[in-house]
Each structure stands twice: as structure tokens, then as C-alpha cells.
Design an enzyme around this catalytic site. Structure first.
Site, short mmCIF file in Angstrom:
data_model
loop_
_atom_site.label_atom_id
_atom_site.label_comp_id
_atom_site.label_asym_id
_atom_site.label_seq_id
_atom_site.Cartn_x
_atom_site.Cartn_y
_atom_site.Cartn_z
N GLN A 130 0.51 -1.39 -0.04
CA GLN A 130 -0.07 -0.06 0.08
C GLN A 130 0.56 1.59 0.06
O GLN A 130 0.22 2.58 -0.38
CB GLN A 130 -1.02 -0.34 1.46
CG GLN A 130 -0.55 0.19 2.37
CD GLN A 130 0.74 -1.04 3.13
OE1 GLN A 130 -0.02 -1.93 2.43
NE2 GLN A 130 0.01 -1.14 4.31
N TYR A 131 1.95 1.09 -0.11
CA TYR A 131 3.03 2.48 -0.10
C TYR A 131 3.70 2.81 -1.38
O TYR A 131 4.44 3.60 -1.39
CB TYR A 131 4.65 2.22 1.33
CG TYR A 131 3.61 1.60 2.76
CD1 TYR A 131 3.17 2.81 3.03
CD2 TYR A 131 4.68 0.75 3.31
CE1 TYR A 131 2.16 2.54 4.20
CE2 TYR A 131 4.23 0.41 4.36
CZ TYR A 131 2.67 1.30 5.49
OH TYR A 131 2.72 0.88 6.82
N ARG B 21 1.97 10.41 1.30
CA ARG B 21 1.56 10.57 2.81
C ARG B 21 2.89 10.22 3.22
O ARG B 21 4.03 9.12 3.25
CB ARG B 21 0.60 10.09 3.17
CG ARG B 21 0.64 8.72 4.18
CD ARG B 21 -0.66 8.75 5.30
NE ARG B 21 -1.16 7.16 5.36
CZ ARG B 21 -0.43 6.23 5.22
NH1 ARG B 21 1.38 6.70 6.62
NH2 ARG B 21 -0.27 4.92 5.70
N ARG C 242 -8.23 6.42 -3.03
CA ARG C 242 -7.64 6.72 -1.80
C ARG C 242 -6.39 8.57 -1.16
O ARG C 242 -6.46 8.76 -2.79
CB ARG C 242 -6.48 5.31 -2.41
CG ARG C 242 -5.75 5.92 -0.79
CD ARG C 242 -4.36 4.57 -0.15
NE ARG C 242 -3.52 4.28 0.69
CZ ARG C 242 -2.31 4.34 0.70
NH1 ARG C 242 -2.09 3.25 0.32
NH2 ARG C 242 -2.23 4.57 2.27
N HIS C 243 -6.21 8.15 -0.83
CA HIS C 243 -5.59 9.50 -0.68
C HIS C 243 -4.28 9.35 -1.12
O HIS C 243 -3.19 8.50 -1.62
CB HIS C 243 -5.45 9.81 1.16
CG HIS C 243 -4.79 9.14 1.56
ND1 HIS C 243 -3.75 9.23 1.35
CD2 HIS C 243 -4.73 8.77 2.73
CE1 HIS C 243 -2.98 8.03 2.57
NE2 HIS C 243 -4.35 7.38 2.93
N LYS D 118 -3.57 -6.46 4.87
CA LYS D 118 -5.53 -5.89 3.98
C LYS D 118 -6.01 -6.95 3.64
O LYS D 118 -7.05 -6.58 3.83
CB LYS D 118 -4.55 -5.38 2.42
CG LYS D 118 -3.15 -4.22 2.18
CD LYS D 118 -4.44 -3.28 3.05
CE LYS D 118 -3.44 -1.97 3.37
NZ LYS D 118 -3.82 -1.31 4.66
N HIS E 162 -9.50 5.63 2.46
CA HIS E 162 -9.08 5.38 3.09
C HIS E 162 -8.18 3.85 2.09
O HIS E 162 -9.46 3.24 2.32
CB HIS E 162 -8.01 5.30 4.04
CG HIS E 162 -8.54 6.81 5.34
ND1 HIS E 162 -7.70 7.84 5.81
CD2 HIS E 162 -9.35 7.43 5.92
CE1 HIS E 162 -7.84 8.35 6.14
NE2 HIS E 162 -9.03 8.26 6.19
N ASP E 163 -6.80 3.11 2.43
CA ASP E 163 -6.89 1.88 1.81
C ASP E 163 -7.91 0.76 2.79
O ASP E 163 -7.95 0.27 1.44
CB ASP E 163 -5.64 2.03 1.33
CG ASP E 163 -4.42 1.85 2.93
OD1 ASP E 163 -5.00 2.34 3.75
OD2 ASP E 163 -3.41 1.38 3.38
N THR F 174 2.19 7.49 9.64
CA THR F 174 1.76 7.79 10.91
C THR F 174 2.24 7.83 11.98
O THR F 174 3.21 7.91 11.91
CB THR F 174 0.20 6.55 11.12
OG1 THR F 174 1.19 5.74 11.21
CG2 THR F 174 -0.17 6.37 10.11
#
Length: 432
Positions: free
Chosen positions: A17-18, A50, A46-47, A265, A325-326, A53
Site C-alpha cells: 500500500q506504500y 503521505r 485513496r489519498h 490487507k 483510505h486504503d 502515521t
């Protein structure tokens, strides 16, 4: 930049997901079929890329504190770490991530320009700041493309007013559900599956790294964090240069890292999770309402106050853009049944995305991931329209609805096939 981030594809496409968005290979041509005209288009995005977190950023900073405090000798390829300073922030979009969404808005406009030049999209977003910012960036790209289109109808209603769904406990939010108690408080099945795979693929890597960072004594979990730094440092670089941490691991190891993220996931949020797909039921029932022009029928995560208002949930638009979001998108994909052809994933033997029928975290929910749902009217097909779904430009053949060679089903059969969502999934188990 239609294909997205393409630097060293074997590496940047294997970060789970990155991974930055890229065009995923499609066995079915993804252009609009000849003789067909799109009458409706929905994007779920998805955004953008980033910073880590906050909890992860603190963990990474602590990791380098320990390395600097304990290592007595750095191997040749690892010497840069001796003077490395961890400077990543937390949670916010990177400049690259902002541009991803601008590009996404441009691409959406160009794909659906026959619709887009005459109307403005209805925009809705989950409330976390990076998601809201991504929605704004997307509208900037869409608007920019519209201004450049000499056939566009003016004036445009830009800036488009977005409906923002707060991400707070107790608020019914289909773009980021938070009201299923059993799912929130239940076992972390994704991490459990990942832990077994970590013990399978990481030990040889840990042995090599520890030989080159004498005294570090990094655990398997530490190695995963060290690998995480590669994508995060890369997407924060405005020029897209690969982080030096990427070269500490070979291509095969990155494929194993991608599979590690895929397991998280799959078993944490989508088909492999007992209640994962149920989290996406509300969104799917809203999608059915948009596709059919009929009121929402749902008793799960939908907000009836918003969905009953034509201002906050119109049924007569032909362009919709939702931002999330993912993890939440993974639940929606599960509720839509997009990856029902994927067999349960092994947590001891790696499967490639092709072997898993197109499912991987990097193929499904990378940074700036996008799902398109298209409705189209075609010549010689009678009055009924077709529906087709694409995830990151890959046509996902629909299931249980007499799919054709182009991956499409008729609208009525497609809606009928979404029985899991129409029946509420397993929402009744949320409060047991």
C-alpha cells in the site's frame, strides 16, 4: 504521467500500500469499447502519498536511535546510516502525493470528457485532513483539464463544494466506517497472518543486515520497519529519487515485502477478514442507489440524514468522486466481490499478483489508488446499460452476473449480483 510513478518498476511496484499509483496490467482492454458511450462514472480514490502515521514515525525514529546507539561497525553499503538523520513527519500528504491527486483529476476528466465538459462532479470525502486535501487536489486537476478543453461548457461551478464525512466514533460514515464494534475490537487477523510470513522470509535478511550493522541486533519486526523507510523516503523526495534504503534489499525481497503487506490487507480488511467486507456494505448500497437513481436501502454504515437529502446525496448526477483510505477501500472491494476469484492466500508461500487473480496490496490500494465504476450505453445492446469496474486501470471482470468478454454485466444483473451488500453483509454480527 498517466502511468504514475514508474522509477525502477520492479521496486516501486512492490511496496504494498506504500507503492505510488501505477497502471496495473489488464488482460481486458481498458479503453471505452467501440460503439459505447459512458453515461455515468464514479471514482473512489485513496489519498495521495503521505508521511508515515504518527505511531509508525515514532517507531522509525526510535529504531534509528537504537542503531546509532548500539552499532559498532557499519558495512560498506550501510555506512550512510551512521550519519543518517530521521526527518520524516507524520500523516500529512507529501508534495508528490498532492501532485498524484492533481494528475488523477486530470486523467478522470480526459477519460470521461464527453460527460465532464458539461457537468461538475459531485464530491464527497472522509474527514481526515490528508483525505480532504486529496479531494481538493483532485478537483484542481479536474478543473484544470476542463479549462484546457475548448469544447467544455462554461461557466464551471469550481470550486466544487464537497460533502465531508467526519471520521469520529459514532458517526455513520460509509467512506470510513467506525461503528462496527466487533470489527474494531476483534482480533487483528491481518497482523496474525503477517507474523507467520515474517518468520518465513525475514530471517535471512535479518542475518545479513545484522552482519553489516554490528551490534544492532535487529529483530524481524525491525527489518520490516527498515524496509518501510524506502518507500516513505522516496515519496517525500520531490524529484522521485529512490531512497538509499531501497538498495539494501534485492528485488526478490521486495516481492516478499509486497506479499507481507498484501496479507495484512487481505486478512485484515477484505475477503480474508470475517467482518472486513461488511464494512464496505454501506458504500456499495449507496453505489447501487447512484447507478439506479433510486433511494438508498441500507441499515449498516450509511447516514440516513445525509443520504435522504438530495443536496448531500444527489441521485441525478452522472459524475461522482469519493475519497477514502486504503483499509476502508479494501472493505468496499470485498463488499463488491471484486476479488472473489482469489483463493485464500497462503501465509507461508508467496503468490504473485497474477497468481492471486490480480490481488495484491500494491495492485489494489497503492497511494492514490482509484476505482472507476462506469455505466455505458452501447449500440445493438437494447435499452439496458452495461456496468464495468476498473481498479488502477485494470478491468476487473464482474462475477455472478453473466459477464461478457469485456468484463461487463448489464445493470440489472450487476445489481442483482450484489446480494451480499443488499442483504446487509454480516452487520448483525457487529454488536454480538
Amino acid at each position: 504521467m498517466k502511468a504514475g510513478f514508474q522509477c525502477k518498476p520492479a521496486v516501486s511496484h512492490s511496496w504494498g500500500q506504500y507503492s505510488p499509483f501505477f497502471t496495473v496490467p489488464s488482460e481486458i482492454p481498458n479503453d471505452i469499447p467501440n460503439g459505447c458511450e459512458v453515461t455515468f462514472a464514479q471514482v473512489l480514490s485513496r489519498h495521495g502519498a503521505r508521511d508515515p502515521t504518527l505511531s509508525k514515525s515514532l517507531a522509525y525514529a526510535s529504531l534509528f536511535e537504537r542503531i546509532h546507539g548500539n552499532v559498532t561497525d557499519y558495512g560498506r553499503q550501510y555506512r550512510f546510516i551512521k550519519d543518517y538523520k530521521y526527518t520524516l513527519g507524520a500523516d500529512q500528504l507529501t508534495v508528490f502525493g498532492q501532485q498524484q491527486l492533481v494528475n488523477s483529476g486530470i486523467n478522470f476528466y480526459r477519460r470521461y470528457e464527453k460527460l465532464a465538459r458539461n457537468v461538475s462532479p459531485f464530491v464527497r470525502t472522509a474527514g481526515q485532513q490528508r483525505v480532504v486535501d486529496s479531494a481538493v487536489n483532485w478537483t484542481q486537476g479536474f478543473h484544470h483539464a476542463r479549462l484546457a478543453d475548448k469544447k467544455a461548457k462554461f461557466p464551471d461551478a469550481y470550486p466544487y463544494e464537497a460533502v465531508i464525512l467526519p471520521e469520529v466514533d459514532g458517526f455513520n460514515n460509509t467512506l470510513s466506517p467506525m461503528t462496527c464494534t466487533a470489527f474494531k475490537e476483534g482480533p487483528d487477523t491481518g497482523s496474525e497472518a503477517q507474523a507467520i510470513w515474517v518468520d518465513t522470509f525475514v530471517p535471512p535478511i535479518a542475518e545479513r543486515v545484522n552482519k553489516n550493522l554490528v551490534g544492532a541486533n535487529l529483530s524481524n519486526h525491525d527489518i520490516i520497519h527498515l524496509m518501510d523507510i524506502c518507500p516513505f523516503e522516496t515519496v517525500v523526495n520531490r524529484d522521485g529519487h529512490l531512497s538509499r534504503f531501497c538498495d539494501l534489499f534485492d528485488e526478490d525481497e521486495w516481492h516478499s515485502f509486497d506479499y507481507y503487506q498484501t496479507l495484512g490487507k487481505w486478512y485484515g480488511y477484505t475477503n480474508g477478514s470475517p467482518l472486513g467486507p461488511t464494512q464496505g456494505v454501506g458504500f456499495v448500497n449507496e453505489l447501487i442507489a447512484r447507478l439506479t437513481g433510486q433511494p438508498v436501502i441500507d441499515t449498516t454504515s450509511t447516514n440516513s440524514t445525509l443520504d435522504e437529502s438530495r443536496k448531500s446525496f444527489p441521485l441525478d448526477s452522472v459524475l461522482y468522486a469519493d475519497f477514502s483510505h486504503d483499509n476502508d477501500m479494501s472493505g468496499m472491494f470485498g463488499a463488491l466481490g471484486l476479488y472473489n476469484a482469489t483463493e485464500p492466500l497462503s501465509n507461508t508461500t508467496r503468490a504473485s499478483p497474477r497468481q492471486s487473480q490480480g490481488y495484491a496490496a500494491s495492485w489494489a490500494v497503492p497511494f492514490a489508488a482509484r476505482m472507476y465504476v462506469e455505466k455505458m450505453q452501447c449500440e445493438d445492446s437494447g435499452e439496458e446499460e452495461f456496468v464495468r469496474v476498473l481498479v488502477n486501470d485494470r478491468v476487473i471482470p464482474l462475477q455472478n452476473c453473466d459477464v461478457d468478454a469485456l468484463g461487463r454485466c448489464t445493470l440489472s444483473k450487476y445489481v442483482e449480483s450484489l446480494s451480499f451488500a443488499r442483504q446487509g453483509g454480516h452487520w448483525d454480527q457487529c454488536y454480538e
